[in-house]
Enzyme design. Structure first.
Site, PDB file in Angstrom:
ATOM      1  CB  SER A  14      11.987  34.157 -99.006  1.00  0.00           C
ATOM      2  OG  SER A  14      13.214  33.632 -98.426  1.00  0.00           O
ATOM      3  CE1 TYR A  56      10.060  28.847 -98.836  1.00  0.00           C
ATOM      4  CE2 TYR A  56      12.295  29.853 -99.201  1.00  0.00           C
ATOM      5  CZ  TYR A  56      11.064  29.932 -98.540  1.00  0.00           C
ATOM      6  OH  TYR A  56      10.747  30.836 -97.719  1.00  0.00           O
TER       7      TYR A  56
END
Length: 242
Positions: A152, A165
Site C-alpha cells: 500500500s 495498518y
C-alpha cells in the site's frame, strides 16, 4: 535436551496445471484479480474465510470456464494456514502466490486496543509470511514461481489513525526485500505492489482519494504474477497515480 526438527515443507503431488493462489478474493482487489486470472484461463485457488461473497466469486470463476478451488482458511490462524497450504500443494506447485488479504481498523494510537493491533498484524503481515513460508519450497524445487505481496501507499507514508495498518505494510516491504535475497538465482521472485487510493469498500475512509479501480490493480498484480521476468525480484512497484 530434546531436539525438535522443523516439519518438512509440503511438496506438490498433482501433475495438473499449476494454480494461481489468491488470498482475500471475496471482494475488492482480490476479487478482481481472481476473475481476471480466470479470464486468462488460469487454474485458481482462492484462500480466505467462507462467506457468501467468496462462494459467489468461486462460482463466477467457474462460469468463466476455469478450474477453481476454494480453500477455507482464517488467515489470522497459522495452523489453518498450514492446513490450507497442504490443500494447495495437492493441486500442484503454485505458479504464483498473490498475498492480497488485509484488514484495517482505524483508531488514534491512544484508542488502539492490543487485540486490534494484533488482528491487523496477524492478517496483514504474519499471514503472507506464513503462507509464503509454507509454499515457497515447492516453487524453488520447481525452479519457477512468483510471489506478489499487495502492499500500500501506507507502506511508505505515515497516516494518522492507521499506525497498526501502516506498520504492517512497512514490514511487508521488509519481508519482500529480505526474502528476495534468499531467492536469488532460484527461479522464483517476490515483489511488492504498492497501490495508492483504490475505489473499494475497504478504502472508503482512506485519506487518499481513489485514483484507480480494483481492476487496474488486478492487471498489475497478474502481470507480475504471470508475465514479468524474474529480474524484478525484490522490487517495489508503486501505483500512486499522483
Amino acid at each position: 535436551m530434546e531436539v525438535r526438527l522443523a516439519p518438512e515443507p509440503p511438496t506438490a503431488r498433482s501433475a495438473g496445471p499449476r494454480p494461481v493462489v489468491v488470498t482475500g478474493a471475496s471482494r475488492g482487489i482480490g476479487r478482481a484479480t481472481a476473475l481476471l486470472a480466470a479470464r486468462r484461463g488460469e487454474r485458481v485457488a482462492l484462500v480466505g474465510r467462507e462467506s457468501d461473497a467468496m462462494h459467489e466469486v468461486t462460482d463466477e470463476c467457474r462460469r468463466l470456464g476455469t478450474e477453481v478451488t476454494f480453500v477455507a482458511c482464517d488467515l489470522a490462524d497459522t495452523q489453518q494456514i498450514d492446513a490450507a497450504a497442504e490443500r494447495i500443494v495437492d493441486l500442484g506447485t503454485p505458479k504464483a502466490l498473490i498475498n492480497n488479504a488485509a484488514i484495517i481498523e482505524r483508531a488514534p494510537l491512544t484508542a488502539l486496543s492490543l487485540d486490534s493491533f494484533r488482528r491487523q498484524l496477524d492478517t496483514n503481515l504474519v499471514a503472507p509470511v506464513w503462507l509464503t513460508r509454507a509454499l515457497v519450497a515447492s516453487m524453488v524445487a520447481a525452479r519457477h514461481g512468483r510471489i506478489v505481496n499487495v502492499g500500500s501507499i501506507s507502506g511508505v507514508l505515515g497516516t494518522a489513525h492507521q499506525v497498526a495498518y501502516n506498520a504492517s505494510k512497512w514490514a511487508l516491504i521488509g519481508f519482500t526485500k529480505s526474502l528476495a535475497r534468499e531467492l536469488t538465482d532460484s527461479g522464483v521472485s517476490v515483489v511488492t505492489v504498492l497501490p495508492g487510493g483504490v475505489a473499494t469498500d475497504m478504502t472508503r475512509e482512506s485519506p487518499f482519494p481513489p485514483r484507480m479501480s480494483a481492476d487496474d490493480v488486478a492487471r498489475v498484480l497478474l502481470y507480475y504474477a504471470l508475465d514479468a521476468s524474474v529480474a524484478h525480484n525484490g522490487a517495489n512497484i508503486e501505483m500512486f497515480a499522483d
